[in-house]
Design a protein around this motif. Structure first.
Motif, PDB file in Angstrom:
ATOM      1  N   VAL A 162      39.545   7.709  49.260  1.00  0.00           N
ATOM      2  CA  VAL A 162      39.963   6.684  50.548  1.00  0.00           C
ATOM      3  C   VAL A 162      39.804   7.625  51.742  1.00  0.00           C
ATOM      4  CG1 VAL A 162      41.576   5.640  51.605  1.00  0.00           C
ATOM      5  CG2 VAL A 162      41.580   5.270  49.041  1.00  0.00           C
ATOM      6  N   GLU A 163      40.184   8.728  51.845  1.00  0.00           N
ATOM      7  CA  GLU A 163      40.268   9.430  52.969  1.00  0.00           C
ATOM      8  C   GLU A 163      38.635  10.067  53.484  1.00  0.00           C
ATOM      9  OE1 GLU A 163      42.442  13.160  55.653  1.00  0.00           O
ATOM     10  OE2 GLU A 163      42.950  12.789  53.598  1.00  0.00           O
ATOM     11  N   ARG A 164      37.834  10.170  52.338  1.00  0.00           N
ATOM     12  CA  ARG A 164      36.556  10.567  52.631  1.00  0.00           C
ATOM     13  C   ARG A 164      35.815   9.411  52.911  1.00  0.00           C
ATOM     14  NH1 ARG A 164      32.942  10.889  48.487  1.00  0.00           N
ATOM     15  NH2 ARG A 164      34.716  10.694  46.777  1.00  0.00           N
ATOM     16  N   LEU A 165      36.053   8.248  52.650  1.00  0.00           N
ATOM     17  CA  LEU A 165      35.092   7.137  53.214  1.00  0.00           C
ATOM     18  C   LEU A 165      35.764   6.488  54.369  1.00  0.00           C
ATOM     19  CD1 LEU A 165      34.688   5.127  49.802  1.00  0.00           C
ATOM     20  CD2 LEU A 165      32.852   6.306  50.942  1.00  0.00           C
ATOM     21  N   LEU A 166      36.687   6.521  54.546  1.00  0.00           N
ATOM     22  CA  LEU A 166      37.530   5.650  55.779  1.00  0.00           C
ATOM     23  C   LEU A 166      37.708   6.597  56.869  1.00  0.00           C
ATOM     24  CD1 LEU A 166      40.191   3.087  53.870  1.00  0.00           C
ATOM     25  CD2 LEU A 166      37.606   2.736  54.545  1.00  0.00           C
ATOM     26  N   GLY A 167      37.676   8.030  56.569  1.00  0.00           N
ATOM     27  CA  GLY A 167      38.124   9.054  57.501  1.00  0.00           C
ATOM     28  C   GLY A 167      39.387   9.169  58.192  1.00  0.00           C
ATOM     29  N   ARG A 168      40.251   8.569  57.388  1.00  0.00           N
ATOM     30  CA  ARG A 168      41.778   8.551  57.658  1.00  0.00           C
ATOM     31  C   ARG A 168      42.514   8.938  56.434  1.00  0.00           C
ATOM     32  NH1 ARG A 168      43.875   4.346  55.516  1.00  0.00           N
ATOM     33  NH2 ARG A 168      43.181   2.150  55.738  1.00  0.00           N
ATOM     34  N   PRO A 169      43.774   9.187  56.406  1.00  0.00           N
ATOM     35  CA  PRO A 169      44.471   9.466  55.025  1.00  0.00           C
ATOM     36  C   PRO A 169      44.665   7.987  54.466  1.00  0.00           C
ATOM     37  CG  PRO A 169      45.550  10.705  57.058  1.00  0.00           C
ATOM     38  CD  PRO A 169      44.553   9.715  57.672  1.00  0.00           C
ATOM     39  N   PRO A 170      45.270   7.909  53.338  1.00  0.00           N
ATOM     40  CA  PRO A 170      45.594   6.630  52.876  1.00  0.00           C
ATOM     41  C   PRO A 170      46.705   6.320  53.329  1.00  0.00           C
ATOM     42  CG  PRO A 170      44.840   8.265  50.925  1.00  0.00           C
ATOM     43  CD  PRO A 170      44.953   9.117  52.260  1.00  0.00           C
ATOM     44  N   LEU A 171      47.301   4.884  53.430  1.00  0.00           N
ATOM     45  CA  LEU A 171      48.350   4.364  53.716  1.00  0.00           C
ATOM     46  C   LEU A 171      49.425   5.068  52.771  1.00  0.00           C
ATOM     47  CD1 LEU A 171      47.270   0.945  54.611  1.00  0.00           C
ATOM     48  CD2 LEU A 171      47.793   2.715  56.099  1.00  0.00           C
ATOM     49  N   THR A 172      50.727   5.191  53.210  1.00  0.00           N
ATOM     50  CA  THR A 172      51.830   5.903  52.350  1.00  0.00           C
ATOM     51  C   THR A 172      52.482   4.752  52.093  1.00  0.00           C
ATOM     52  OG1 THR A 172      53.335   5.989  54.210  1.00  0.00           O
ATOM     53  CG2 THR A 172      51.732   7.912  53.904  1.00  0.00           C
ATOM     54  N   PHE A 173      53.397   5.009  50.824  1.00  0.00           N
ATOM     55  CA  PHE A 173      54.611   3.975  50.168  1.00  0.00           C
ATOM     56  C   PHE A 173      55.431   3.926  51.112  1.00  0.00           C
ATOM     57  CE2 PHE A 173      58.038   3.172  47.344  1.00  0.00           C
ATOM     58  CZ  PHE A 173      57.477   2.043  46.760  1.00  0.00           C
ATOM     59  N   ALA A 174      55.842   5.057  51.950  1.00  0.00           N
ATOM     60  CA  ALA A 174      57.013   4.467  53.111  1.00  0.00           C
ATOM     61  C   ALA A 174      56.379   3.526  54.076  1.00  0.00           C
ATOM     62  CB  ALA A 174      57.267   5.924  53.799  1.00  0.00           C
ATOM     63  N   ALA A 175      55.195   3.280  54.391  1.00  0.00           N
ATOM     64  CA  ALA A 175      54.577   2.513  55.164  1.00  0.00           C
ATOM     65  C   ALA A 175      54.675   1.161  54.552  1.00  0.00           C
ATOM     66  CB  ALA A 175      53.209   2.618  55.746  1.00  0.00           C
ATOM     67  N   TRP A 176      54.245   0.977  53.357  1.00  0.00           N
ATOM     68  CA  TRP A 176      54.415  -0.311  52.501  1.00  0.00           C
ATOM     69  C   TRP A 176      55.883  -0.442  52.554  1.00  0.00           C
ATOM     70  CZ3 TRP A 176      56.941  -1.889  48.363  1.00  0.00           C
ATOM     71  CH2 TRP A 176      56.564  -3.045  47.696  1.00  0.00           C
ATOM     72  N   ALA A 177      56.643   0.246  52.188  1.00  0.00           N
ATOM     73  CA  ALA A 177      58.139  -0.144  51.987  1.00  0.00           C
ATOM     74  C   ALA A 177      58.688  -0.640  53.395  1.00  0.00           C
ATOM     75  CB  ALA A 177      59.066   1.017  51.701  1.00  0.00           C
ATOM     76  N   ARG A 178      58.263  -0.215  54.571  1.00  0.00           N
ATOM     77  CA  ARG A 178      58.705  -0.733  55.950  1.00  0.00           C
ATOM     78  C   ARG A 178      58.066  -2.078  55.946  1.00  0.00           C
ATOM     79  NH1 ARG A 178      57.840   4.924  57.194  1.00  0.00           N
ATOM     80  NH2 ARG A 178      55.913   4.345  58.209  1.00  0.00           N
ATOM     81  N   GLU A 179      56.889  -2.187  55.630  1.00  0.00           N
ATOM     82  CA  GLU A 179      56.098  -3.569  55.709  1.00  0.00           C
ATOM     83  C   GLU A 179      56.951  -4.613  55.012  1.00  0.00           C
ATOM     84  OE1 GLU A 179      52.039  -3.364  54.726  1.00  0.00           O
ATOM     85  OE2 GLU A 179      51.628  -1.500  56.035  1.00  0.00           O
ATOM     86  N   ASN A 180      57.434  -4.263  53.834  1.00  0.00           N
ATOM     87  CA  ASN A 180      57.770  -5.432  52.833  1.00  0.00           C
ATOM     88  C   ASN A 180      59.330  -5.434  52.768  1.00  0.00           C
ATOM     89  OD1 ASN A 180      55.198  -6.442  51.967  1.00  0.00           O
ATOM     90  ND2 ASN A 180      54.891  -4.071  51.708  1.00  0.00           N
ATOM     91  N   ALA A 181      59.913  -4.656  53.552  1.00  0.00           N
ATOM     92  CA  ALA A 181      61.256  -4.572  53.498  1.00  0.00           C
ATOM     93  C   ALA A 181      62.055  -5.800  53.496  1.00  0.00           C
ATOM     94  CB  ALA A 181      62.070  -3.782  54.517  1.00  0.00           C
ATOM     95  N   SER A 182      61.503  -6.911  54.237  1.00  0.00           N
ATOM     96  CA  SER A 182      62.376  -8.074  54.304  1.00  0.00           C
ATOM     97  C   SER A 182      62.329  -8.948  53.213  1.00  0.00           C
ATOM     98  CB  SER A 182      61.781  -8.996  55.572  1.00  0.00           C
ATOM     99  OG  SER A 182      60.539  -9.186  55.199  1.00  0.00           O
TER     100      SER A 182
END
Length: 282
Positions: free
Chosen positions: A256-276
């Protein structure tokens, strides 16, 4: 024009807008265009792969994102063959890391057959093999909403879960740029987390403690049958898949990082997005 199968699924619902944002024309397949919430910039077409007139659906398409309901190898063989006849130049197949690791569970075996069909059809091809999805943690919704608890089989392995938006971003890149023909990409998140770490991260995003409960497979099976009415056969299949994947889920690929030039999204980010989604049921 890019023809997207599975346009309303976990990956497809992110892929369609990503392709449109990249300037691509998109035709999205859905069983019910009236109900499907497909980006209005796309051409939504009605169809069921089991009965669809594939040549008509593929008319004018030069690239196809191949994803079938239930990972149906027979349908993927049909799609790949029809795509070749329709003059499609590039097939991009969504598979699973289970094929990379040689797993023999039914899902991995079906994907391996689908991969073979795509490779042999004639057009250029790219295979995407994601590992376990972060979205799988929506399975914890009922017990968190009802009792702020997460029940986990005591055999659950650490897992390098991947955000579906990262899978969609890689698929969009592969479908809209050259240089990926003949490539097979294994896709995971950037770190392997134990289930307890995942529960702690989710608890922090929710702002309330969650009880972590380990249980044996037999206790988990009894609870799923009793509480949710799951068929015993389906539960056995799920555990068979987990046993096959357990030794491999911790492996992290840097794709993912090699192709997109950024780190993969984290589980913490996913958890914040879906907390509601995890709000308690009072």
């Amino acid at each position: 024009m890019i023809f997207v199968l599975g346009a309303t699924g976990k990956v497809g619902r992110h892929l369609v807008p990503a392709l449109l944002d990249a300037g691509a024309e998109v035709r999205a397949l859905t069983r019910d265009p009236a109900k499907a919430r497909i980006d209005p910039r796309a051409e939504a077409v009605r169809g069921d792969l089991g009965t669809a007139d594939l040549p008509a659906l593929l008319d004018g398409a030069d690239r196809v994102f191949v994803l079938t309901p239930g990972h149906n190898a027979e349908q993927e063989v049909a799609v790949a063959g029809a795509a070749a006849q329709a003059g499609v130049t590039h097939l991009v197949k969504l598979s699973t890391t289970g094929v990379y690791f040689g797993q023999k569970d039914p899902i991995s075996v079906a994907h391996a057959e689908g991969e073979q069909a795509v490779r042999e059809a004639g057009p250029a091809w790219t295979i995407l093999r994601p590992g376990a999805f972060m979205d799988n943690r929506f399975a914890w919704l009922p017990s968190i909403q009802e009792e702020d608890a997460v029940y986990v089989p005591d055999t659950d392995p650490p897992s390098a879960l991947i955000h579906v938006r990262d899978i969609a971003a890689v698929a969009a890149l592969v479908l809209t740029t050259s240089g990926h023909e003949g490539a097979t990409y294994e896709l995971t998140g950037g770190e392997a987390l134990t289930t307890r770490q995942q529960v702690d991260i989710l608890a922090e995003a929710l702002g309330r403690p969650l009880k972590y409960v380990e249980e044996s497979e037999s206790a988990a099976k009894d609870r799923l049958i009793r509480k949710f009415g799951w068929p015993a056969q389906a539960i056995d299949g799920l555990f068979a898949l987990k046993r096959e994947s357990a030794p491999n889920e911790h492996v992290v690929f840097d794709t993912v990082e090699r192709l997109l030039g950024r780190p993969p999204l984290t589980f913490a980010a996913w958890a914040r997005e879906n907390a509601s989604a995890y709000h308690r049921h009072e």
